[in-house]
Design a protein around this motif. Structure first.
Motif, PDB file in Angstrom:
ATOM      1  N   TYR A   3      40.233  19.973  31.048  1.00 48.60           N
ATOM      2  CA  TYR A   3      39.295  18.887  30.818  1.00 48.60           C
ATOM      3  C   TYR A   3      38.534  19.113  29.522  1.00 48.60           C
ATOM      4  CZ  TYR A   3      39.766  17.894  35.815  1.00 48.60           C
ATOM      5  OH  TYR A   3      40.251  17.608  37.056  1.00 48.60           O
ATOM      6  N   SER A   4      38.144  18.014  28.916  1.00 47.88           N
ATOM      7  CA  SER A   4      37.177  18.028  27.830  1.00 47.88           C
ATOM      8  C   SER A   4      35.832  17.694  28.473  1.00 47.88           C
ATOM      9  CB  SER A   4      37.542  16.971  26.789  1.00 47.88           C
ATOM     10  OG  SER A   4      36.443  16.740  25.938  1.00 47.88           O
ATOM     11  N   LEU A   5      34.863  18.519  28.216  1.00 46.39           N
ATOM     12  CA  LEU A   5      33.536  18.297  28.747  1.00 46.39           C
ATOM     13  C   LEU A   5      32.576  18.307  27.563  1.00 46.39           C
ATOM     14  CD1 LEU A   5      32.132  19.845  31.900  1.00 46.39           C
ATOM     15  CD2 LEU A   5      30.809  20.057  29.818  1.00 46.39           C
ATOM     16  N   THR A   6      31.826  17.231  27.381  1.00 42.62           N
ATOM     17  CA  THR A   6      30.873  17.143  26.273  1.00 42.62           C
ATOM     18  C   THR A   6      29.501  16.804  26.828  1.00 42.62           C
ATOM     19  OG1 THR A   6      32.616  16.345  24.808  1.00 42.62           O
ATOM     20  CG2 THR A   6      30.351  16.048  24.066  1.00 42.62           C
ATOM     21  N   TYR A   7      28.540  17.648  26.502  1.00 40.17           N
ATOM     22  CA  TYR A   7      27.153  17.408  26.883  1.00 40.17           C
ATOM     23  C   TYR A   7      26.382  17.114  25.607  1.00 40.17           C
ATOM     24  CZ  TYR A   7      22.433  18.157  28.606  1.00 40.17           C
ATOM     25  OH  TYR A   7      21.118  17.993  28.929  1.00 40.17           O
ATOM     26  N   GLN A   8      25.721  15.966  25.540  1.00 37.88           N
ATOM     27  CA  GLN A   8      24.947  15.580  24.364  1.00 37.88           C
ATOM     28  C   GLN A   8      23.515  15.298  24.759  1.00 37.88           C
ATOM     29  OE1 GLN A   8      27.276  12.359  22.592  1.00 37.88           O
ATOM     30  NE2 GLN A   8      27.867  13.838  21.035  1.00 37.88           N
ATOM     31  N   SER A   9      22.614  15.605  23.836  1.00 41.52           N
ATOM     32  CA  SER A   9      21.200  15.399  24.092  1.00 41.52           C
ATOM     33  C   SER A   9      20.502  14.956  22.815  1.00 41.52           C
ATOM     34  CB  SER A   9      20.582  16.709  24.595  1.00 41.52           C
ATOM     35  OG  SER A   9      19.187  16.582  24.715  1.00 41.52           O
ATOM     36  N   GLN A  10      19.490  14.128  22.951  1.00 37.71           N
ATOM     37  CA  GLN A  10      18.653  13.757  21.808  1.00 37.71           C
ATOM     38  C   GLN A  10      17.798  14.960  21.389  1.00 37.71           C
ATOM     39  OE1 GLN A  10      18.686  11.003  20.095  1.00 37.71           O
ATOM     40  NE2 GLN A  10      19.946   9.719  21.405  1.00 37.71           N
ATOM     41  N   GLN A  11      17.443  15.779  22.367  1.00 39.08           N
ATOM     42  CA  GLN A  11      16.648  16.967  22.080  1.00 39.08           C
ATOM     43  C   GLN A  11      17.571  18.114  21.692  1.00 39.08           C
ATOM     44  OE1 GLN A  11      14.309  17.832  25.523  1.00 39.08           O
ATOM     45  NE2 GLN A  11      13.227  15.887  25.466  1.00 39.08           N
ATOM     46  N   ARG A  12      17.047  19.027  20.909  1.00 37.35           N
ATOM     47  CA  ARG A  12      17.831  20.202  20.513  1.00 37.35           C
ATOM     48  C   ARG A  12      18.133  21.053  21.745  1.00 37.35           C
ATOM     49  NH1 ARG A  12      17.619  20.976  14.951  1.00 37.35           N
ATOM     50  NH2 ARG A  12      18.047  23.187  15.067  1.00 37.35           N
ATOM     51  N   LEU A  13      19.337  21.521  21.844  1.00 34.86           N
ATOM     52  CA  LEU A  13      19.725  22.388  22.948  1.00 34.86           C
ATOM     53  C   LEU A  13      19.264  23.822  22.722  1.00 34.86           C
ATOM     54  CD1 LEU A  13      23.342  21.079  23.578  1.00 34.86           C
ATOM     55  CD2 LEU A  13      21.252  20.504  24.827  1.00 34.86           C
ATOM     56  N   PHE A  14      19.056  24.179  21.455  1.00 30.99           N
ATOM     57  CA  PHE A  14      18.573  25.516  21.116  1.00 30.99           C
ATOM     58  C   PHE A  14      17.947  25.481  19.730  1.00 30.99           C
ATOM     59  CE2 PHE A  14      22.871  25.211  19.555  1.00 30.99           C
ATOM     60  CZ  PHE A  14      22.846  25.838  18.319  1.00 30.99           C
ATOM     61  N   THR A  15      17.046  26.421  19.492  1.00 28.84           N
ATOM     62  CA  THR A  15      16.452  26.543  18.158  1.00 28.84           C
ATOM     63  C   THR A  15      16.619  27.956  17.599  1.00 28.84           C
ATOM     64  OG1 THR A  15      14.293  26.990  19.134  1.00 28.84           O
ATOM     65  CG2 THR A  15      14.742  24.711  18.483  1.00 28.84           C
ATOM     66  N   THR A  16      16.948  28.903  18.461  1.00 28.99           N
ATOM     67  CA  THR A  16      17.183  30.274  18.016  1.00 28.99           C
ATOM     68  C   THR A  16      18.517  30.749  18.585  1.00 28.99           C
ATOM     69  OG1 THR A  16      16.145  31.304  19.946  1.00 28.99           O
ATOM     70  CG2 THR A  16      14.689  30.753  18.078  1.00 28.99           C
ATOM     71  N   ALA A  17      18.999  31.839  18.028  1.00 33.59           N
ATOM     72  CA  ALA A  17      20.252  32.411  18.525  1.00 33.59           C
ATOM     73  C   ALA A  17      20.112  32.843  19.986  1.00 33.59           C
ATOM     74  CB  ALA A  17      20.679  33.587  17.659  1.00 33.59           C
ATOM     75  N   ASP A  18      18.960  33.403  20.356  1.00 33.94           N
ATOM     76  CA  ASP A  18      18.751  33.812  21.753  1.00 33.94           C
ATOM     77  C   ASP A  18      18.829  32.612  22.690  1.00 33.94           C
ATOM     78  OD1 ASP A  18      18.529  36.506  21.230  1.00 33.94           O
ATOM     79  OD2 ASP A  18      16.333  36.496  21.181  1.00 33.94           O
ATOM     80  N   GLU A  19      18.235  31.491  22.289  1.00 34.29           N
ATOM     81  CA  GLU A  19      18.305  30.287  23.115  1.00 34.29           C
ATOM     82  C   GLU A  19      19.739  29.777  23.214  1.00 34.29           C
ATOM     83  OE1 GLU A  19      15.617  27.387  21.533  1.00 34.29           O
ATOM     84  OE2 GLU A  19      13.842  28.504  22.166  1.00 34.29           O
ATOM     85  N   ALA A  20      20.501  29.895  22.125  1.00 35.84           N
ATOM     86  CA  ALA A  20      21.906  29.471  22.148  1.00 35.84           C
ATOM     87  C   ALA A  20      22.701  30.324  23.127  1.00 35.84           C
ATOM     88  CB  ALA A  20      22.512  29.561  20.749  1.00 35.84           C
ATOM     89  N   TRP A  21      22.501  31.641  23.097  1.00 40.38           N
ATOM     90  CA  TRP A  21      23.221  32.524  24.020  1.00 40.38           C
ATOM     91  C   TRP A  21      22.817  32.220  25.463  1.00 40.38           C
ATOM     92  CZ3 TRP A  21      27.111  33.735  21.518  1.00 40.38           C
ATOM     93  CH2 TRP A  21      27.094  34.298  20.250  1.00 40.38           C
ATOM     94  N   HIS A  22      21.537  31.929  25.677  1.00 44.24           N
ATOM     95  CA  HIS A  22      21.074  31.567  27.014  1.00 44.24           C
ATOM     96  C   HIS A  22      21.734  30.259  27.469  1.00 44.24           C
ATOM     97  CE1 HIS A  22      18.440  31.245  30.471  1.00 44.24           C
ATOM     98  NE2 HIS A  22      18.180  29.998  30.110  1.00 44.24           N
ATOM     99  N   ARG A  23      21.826  29.285  26.587  1.00 47.10           N
ATOM    100  CA  ARG A  23      22.458  27.988  26.903  1.00 47.10           C
ATOM    101  C   ARG A  23      23.931  28.208  27.254  1.00 47.10           C
ATOM    102  NH1 ARG A  23      20.756  23.151  28.308  1.00 47.10           N
ATOM    103  NH2 ARG A  23      19.099  23.375  26.801  1.00 47.10           N
ATOM    104  N   LEU A  24      24.617  29.051  26.497  1.00 45.55           N
ATOM    105  CA  LEU A  24      26.031  29.330  26.777  1.00 45.55           C
ATOM    106  C   LEU A  24      26.198  30.013  28.132  1.00 45.55           C
ATOM    107  CD1 LEU A  24      27.205  30.476  23.260  1.00 45.55           C
ATOM    108  CD2 LEU A  24      28.053  28.495  24.541  1.00 45.55           C
ATOM    109  N   ARG A  25      25.337  30.954  28.428  1.00 47.72           N
ATOM    110  CA  ARG A  25      25.425  31.653  29.722  1.00 47.72           C
ATOM    111  C   ARG A  25      25.157  30.675  30.868  1.00 47.72           C
ATOM    112  NH1 ARG A  25      27.897  34.122  33.176  1.00 47.72           N
ATOM    113  NH2 ARG A  25      26.707  35.332  34.646  1.00 47.72           N
ATOM    114  N   ALA A  26      24.164  29.794  30.696  1.00 47.63           N
ATOM    115  CA  ALA A  26      23.873  28.805  31.740  1.00 47.63           C
ATOM    116  C   ALA A  26      25.071  27.869  31.938  1.00 47.63           C
ATOM    117  CB  ALA A  26      22.621  28.006  31.367  1.00 47.63           C
ATOM    118  N   GLY A  27      25.699  27.462  30.846  1.00 48.02           N
ATOM    119  CA  GLY A  27      26.886  26.608  30.947  1.00 48.02           C
ATOM    120  C   GLY A  27      28.035  27.310  31.645  1.00 48.02           C
ATOM    121  N   GLN A  28      28.208  28.579  31.330  1.00 44.26           N
ATOM    122  CA  GLN A  28      29.272  29.360  31.957  1.00 44.26           C
ATOM    123  C   GLN A  28      29.026  29.493  33.468  1.00 44.26           C
ATOM    124  OE1 GLN A  28      29.370  33.582  31.012  1.00 44.26           O
ATOM    125  NE2 GLN A  28      31.583  33.447  30.710  1.00 44.26           N
TER     126      GLN A  28
END
Length: 142
Positions: A3-28
């Motif tokens: 499947y292709s899964l795309t999540y889009q938001s008007q708000q930023r999903l992350f602003t720092t690398a730590d937040e990006a890694w946290h977002r990836l872990r939550a998605g996983q």
């Protein structure tokens, strides 16, 4: 099934690398709860695109788009997810080349690989990243 899964938001999903890694872990974790495996991904400030393997039992929503993929669409999307190249850290392409924090099967020695040899996937990613697409600057992440 893929499947292709795309999540889009008007708000930023992350602003720092730590937040990006946290977002990836939550998605996983979310994918694992739905008996799915993350194959490849691209996380940018306002969206996360993924290729997942499994049997999804939920539908799309306002922010989440889910589409089953044929084998041809799968290879095209794997190339698309490599469009920022191997130096962009929040994607499966980076994991392939750098063995970083591996969230996707593409960066691991896993067994849930797409129905293409790794050389074909890498070629699709190279072709897409060499297409002259604009990269995301560090100022867009920070």
């Amino acid at each position: 099934m893929y499947y292709s899964l795309t999540y889009q938001s008007q708000q930023r999903l992350f602003t720092t690398a730590d937040e990006a890694w946290h977002r990836l872990r939550a998605g996983q974790v979310w994918m694992e709860m739905h008996d799915c495996i993350l194959i490849d991904y691209l996380l940018v400030p306002h969206s996360m695109q993924c290729v997942i393997h499994g049997r999804l039992k939920l539908g799309a929503s306002k922010f989440l788009n889910i589409c089953p993929l044929t084998n041809e669409q799968l290879l095209t999307l794997l190339g698309e997810l490599g469009k920022l190249g191997k130096e962009y850290p929040f994607c499966g392409t980076y994991e392939l080349y750098h063995a970083s924090k591996c969230f996707a099967e593409l960066g691991k020695a896993g067994y849930h690989y797409p129905p293409y040899p790794l050389s074909v996937i890498l070629q699709a990613k190279r072709e897409r990243s060499e297409a002259g697409l604009p990269a995301i600057g560090n100022d867009e992440i920070a």
